[in-house]
Design a protein around this motif. Structure first.
Motif, PDB file in Angstrom:
ATOM      1  N   ILE A 231     -14.325  22.950  13.875  1.00 42.97           N
ATOM      2  CA  ILE A 231     -15.510  22.382  13.146  1.00 42.97           C
ATOM      3  C   ILE A 231     -15.067  22.055  11.840  1.00 42.97           C
ATOM      4  N   GLY A 232     -13.980  22.643  11.328  1.00 44.06           N
ATOM      5  CA  GLY A 232     -13.434  22.377   9.744  1.00 44.06           C
ATOM      6  C   GLY A 232     -12.238  23.102   9.473  1.00 44.06           C
ATOM      7  N   GLY A 233     -11.966  23.044   8.118  1.00 47.04           N
ATOM      8  CA  GLY A 233     -10.954  24.107   7.603  1.00 47.04           C
ATOM      9  C   GLY A 233     -10.368  23.618   6.420  1.00 47.04           C
ATOM     10  N   ASP A 234      -9.045  23.445   6.271  1.00 48.02           N
ATOM     11  CA  ASP A 234      -8.428  23.163   5.100  1.00 48.02           C
ATOM     12  C   ASP A 234      -7.152  22.329   5.171  1.00 48.02           C
ATOM     13  N   THR A 235      -6.617  21.660   4.439  1.00 48.87           N
ATOM     14  CA  THR A 235      -5.171  21.063   4.558  1.00 48.87           C
ATOM     15  C   THR A 235      -4.674  21.070   2.972  1.00 48.87           C
ATOM     16  N   ILE A 236      -3.285  21.606   2.847  1.00 52.21           N
ATOM     17  CA  ILE A 236      -2.873  21.710   1.623  1.00 52.21           C
ATOM     18  C   ILE A 236      -1.594  21.195   1.500  1.00 52.21           C
ATOM     19  N   ARG A 237      -0.741  20.987   0.528  1.00 49.75           N
ATOM     20  CA  ARG A 237       0.529  20.725   0.236  1.00 49.75           C
ATOM     21  C   ARG A 237       1.314  21.949   0.096  1.00 49.75           C
TER      22      ARG A 237
ATOM     23  N   ILE B 130       6.236  25.618   6.521  1.00 50.40           N
ATOM     24  CA  ILE B 130       4.885  25.079   7.317  1.00 50.40           C
ATOM     25  C   ILE B 130       4.012  26.343   7.466  1.00 50.40           C
ATOM     26  N   MET B 131       2.586  26.411   7.230  1.00 48.41           N
ATOM     27  CA  MET B 131       1.823  27.364   7.160  1.00 48.41           C
ATOM     28  C   MET B 131       0.844  27.199   8.016  1.00 48.41           C
ATOM     29  N   LEU B 132       0.156  27.751   8.984  1.00 47.96           N
ATOM     30  CA  LEU B 132      -0.897  27.314   9.807  1.00 47.96           C
ATOM     31  C   LEU B 132      -1.744  28.543  10.098  1.00 47.96           C
ATOM     32  N   SER B 133      -3.065  28.458   9.754  1.00 49.92           N
ATOM     33  CA  SER B 133      -3.777  29.444   9.778  1.00 49.92           C
ATOM     34  C   SER B 133      -5.143  29.149  10.511  1.00 49.92           C
ATOM     35  N   VAL B 134      -5.506  29.935  11.490  1.00 49.30           N
ATOM     36  CA  VAL B 134      -6.840  29.534  12.164  1.00 49.30           C
ATOM     37  C   VAL B 134      -7.678  30.602  12.443  1.00 49.30           C
ATOM     38  N   THR B 135      -9.078  30.378  12.177  1.00 48.36           N
ATOM     39  CA  THR B 135     -10.187  31.494  12.112  1.00 48.36           C
ATOM     40  C   THR B 135     -10.858  31.216  13.492  1.00 48.36           C
ATOM     41  N   VAL B 136     -11.232  32.167  14.219  1.00 51.22           N
ATOM     42  CA  VAL B 136     -11.789  31.638  15.312  1.00 51.22           C
ATOM     43  C   VAL B 136     -13.322  32.602  15.474  1.00 51.22           C
ATOM     44  N   LEU B 137     -14.185  31.927  15.697  1.00 52.99           N
ATOM     45  CA  LEU B 137     -15.587  32.788  15.862  1.00 52.99           C
ATOM     46  C   LEU B 137     -16.021  32.788  17.286  1.00 52.99           C
ATOM     47  N   GLY B 138     -16.556  34.129  17.654  1.00 52.81           N
ATOM     48  CA  GLY B 138     -17.173  34.012  19.053  1.00 52.81           C
ATOM     49  C   GLY B 138     -18.178  35.001  19.042  1.00 52.81           C
ATOM     50  N   ARG B 139     -18.795  35.226  20.111  1.00 52.38           N
ATOM     51  CA  ARG B 139     -19.788  36.081  20.318  1.00 52.38           C
ATOM     52  C   ARG B 139     -19.942  37.283  21.455  1.00 52.38           C
ATOM     53  N   VAL B 140     -20.616  38.425  21.456  1.00 52.73           N
ATOM     54  CA  VAL B 140     -20.462  39.342  22.484  1.00 52.73           C
ATOM     55  C   VAL B 140     -21.830  40.090  22.310  1.00 52.73           C
ATOM     56  N   ALA B 141     -22.335  40.564  23.489  1.00 57.77           N
ATOM     57  CA  ALA B 141     -23.628  41.255  23.599  1.00 57.77           C
ATOM     58  C   ALA B 141     -23.127  42.664  22.938  1.00 57.77           C
ATOM     59  N   PRO B 142     -24.248  43.164  22.242  1.00 57.64           N
ATOM     60  CA  PRO B 142     -23.971  44.582  21.671  1.00 57.64           C
ATOM     61  C   PRO B 142     -23.465  45.665  22.423  1.00 57.64           C
ATOM     62  N   VAL B 143     -23.870  45.414  23.981  1.00 56.79           N
ATOM     63  CA  VAL B 143     -23.630  46.610  24.951  1.00 56.79           C
ATOM     64  C   VAL B 143     -22.223  46.268  25.354  1.00 56.79           C
ATOM     65  N   GLU B 144     -21.802  45.078  25.292  1.00 55.27           N
ATOM     66  CA  GLU B 144     -20.503  44.592  25.890  1.00 55.27           C
ATOM     67  C   GLU B 144     -19.360  44.909  25.123  1.00 55.27           C
TER      68      GLU B 144
ATOM     69  N   ASP C 287       4.335  20.350   4.023  1.00 49.21           N
ATOM     70  CA  ASP C 287       5.504  19.959   3.440  1.00 49.21           C
ATOM     71  C   ASP C 287       5.362  18.498   3.405  1.00 49.21           C
ATOM     72  N   PRO C 288       4.965  17.690   2.266  1.00 48.75           N
ATOM     73  CA  PRO C 288       4.866  16.184   2.250  1.00 48.75           C
ATOM     74  C   PRO C 288       6.173  15.423   2.467  1.00 48.75           C
ATOM     75  N   SER C 289       7.317  16.175   2.331  1.00 49.83           N
ATOM     76  CA  SER C 289       8.484  15.473   2.724  1.00 49.83           C
ATOM     77  C   SER C 289       8.545  15.263   4.301  1.00 49.83           C
ATOM     78  N   ARG C 290       7.822  15.885   5.050  1.00 46.57           N
ATOM     79  CA  ARG C 290       7.847  15.857   6.664  1.00 46.57           C
ATOM     80  C   ARG C 290       6.790  14.731   7.103  1.00 46.57           C
ATOM     81  N   ASP C 291       7.355  14.208   8.105  1.00 51.40           N
ATOM     82  CA  ASP C 291       6.328  13.150   8.783  1.00 51.40           C
ATOM     83  C   ASP C 291       4.909  13.733   8.989  1.00 51.40           C
ATOM     84  N   LEU C 292       3.962  13.153   8.634  1.00 55.70           N
ATOM     85  CA  LEU C 292       2.683  13.556   8.827  1.00 55.70           C
ATOM     86  C   LEU C 292       2.181  13.565  10.382  1.00 55.70           C
ATOM     87  N   ALA C 293       2.940  12.523  11.277  1.00 49.81           N
ATOM     88  CA  ALA C 293       2.844  12.659  12.570  1.00 49.81           C
ATOM     89  C   ALA C 293       3.062  13.813  13.306  1.00 49.81           C
ATOM     90  N   GLY C 294       3.793  14.767  12.681  1.00 52.52           N
ATOM     91  CA  GLY C 294       3.912  16.370  13.430  1.00 52.52           C
ATOM     92  C   GLY C 294       2.686  17.050  13.042  1.00 52.52           C
TER      93      GLY C 294
END
Length: 344
Positions: A121-127, A132-146, A94-101
């Motif tokens: 490594i990236g993302g998006d910022t919108i008005r 306030i909405m905060l969405s996080v995407t995480v990528l990870g790895r695992v061996a197929p047998v695990e 919300d642009p009425s809130r201080d961007l320091a937050g």
């Protein structure tokens, strides 16, 4: 028309259709799983936190919000037995809130990213004109047998949890009621509600040692999340009430609010511990492995049985728990009043 979050997801799954061949696991588990290169699967997860639904700034700092937003995604990676690698962040402000937050949110995300050695490594910022909405995407790895999934539980398996239950739910309930509690009680409630710690080390241990048959993280509550394992595996479950790790702080809050401690422990959600099933002969191996890794011992709380119900056994009585827990569309979490925890 769908009547619950899970019915909505199931109908959306049908709309989107079957995934392409490179998708090992699509809609229906903690992460999507894609084949990336020989000997490795890519894990992909996303969670969104919305003001007034998942957090309230009356008791959550911006930095705590950032830490929690990443932590809940890392918990999904833990639930597949994987290791996180990179993250994307989308912030509606919300642009009425201080961007320091907003910068404080970023610092909180980086706190957690540094702790678990992954890069944002990236993302998006919108008005946004609303919350306030905060969405996080995480990528990870695992061996197929695990790779650990929800659909591997077998009749006769024991059911374990990696830590205490109900602290976050008790903390939220205490805030909403405006309870006056001593700091010794607030401390574990505050930590669980505002600073959840993803159980990545426990998830990796279970995956690398092949100790679990099914795994899920506890975001919606034991009743709801164990139901997900049972539905995916085509089995039922019995939980033993006397075995549940319910901390004293949860019991105190429940007493003050005239609620059952088991209600908070089983239905409250946001524990972000791991719930897993394992063959009955594995208990000694599990406890030995956790001790060697300097991790708290998991608690056996029940057994996988034939059928489709999740039941709580209390003495000679049984209570049907199937599907209980938080649902975004069948029920709502109330906003907390404008009160704060004692100073950190």
């Amino acid at each position: 028309m769908p009547a619950s979050e899970r019915e909505l997801i199931e109908q959306m799954r049908r709309i989107f259709g079957p995934p392409p061949p490179e998708v090992i696991l699509g809609i229906g588990d903690d992460c999507a799983v894609l084949a990336s290169r020989p000997g490795e699967y890519l894990l992909w997860t996303m969670d969104t936190l919305v003001e007034g639904v998942h957090f309230d700034l009356a008791y959550t700092s911006w930095r705590q919000l950032g830490r929690k937003a990443l932590a809940v995604n890392l918990s999904d990676i833990a639930a597949m037995g994987g290791e996180p690698s990179t993250a994307l962040v989308s912030l509606g402000w919300d642009p009425s809130r201080d961007l320091a937050g907003a910068l404080e949110v970023a610092l909180g995300i980086q706190d957690m990213a540094a702790l678990y050695q992954l890069a944002v490594i990236g993302g998006d910022t919108i008005r946004t004109p609303g919350p306030i909405m905060l969405s996080v995407t995480v990528l990870g790895r695992v061996a197929p047998v695990e790779l650990l999934r929800r659909d591997g539980a077998r009749i006769g398996d024991n059911i374990y949890v990696t830590g205490p239950l109900g602290l976050a739910a008790a903390g939220l309930a205490a805030l909403q009621a405006g309870l006056n509690l001593p700091e010794t009680i607030w401390t574990p409630l505050r930590a669980a509600l505002l600073e959840p710690q993803p159980q990545l080390a426990a998830g990796r241990l279970l995956a690398q040692r092949g100790l679990a048959t099914a795994l899920i993280d506890l975001s919606d509550g034991v009743a709801a999340d164990l139901t997900q394992i049972c539905r995916a595996s085509g089995v039922g479950a019995v939980i033993w009430a006397e075995r549940l790790p319910v901390p004293e702080a949860v019991k105190i809050v429940a007493t003050r609010l005239d609620r059952r401690p088991l209600e908070l422990a089983l239905h409250g959600g946001e524990d972000y511990q791991l719930l897993f099933t394992a063959a009955p002969g594995q208990q000694t191996s599990i406890l030995t492995a956790f001790a060697a890794a300097a991790l708290p011992p998991p608690r056996a709380i029940g057994e996988i049985v034939a059928g489709h119900q999740v039941c709580l056994r209390l003495g000679d009585q049984e209570e049907d728990l199937t599907g209980g827990g938080f649902d975004h569309f069948a029920g709502q979490k109330q906003r907390a009043p404008t009160v704060r925890f004692p100073p950190e």
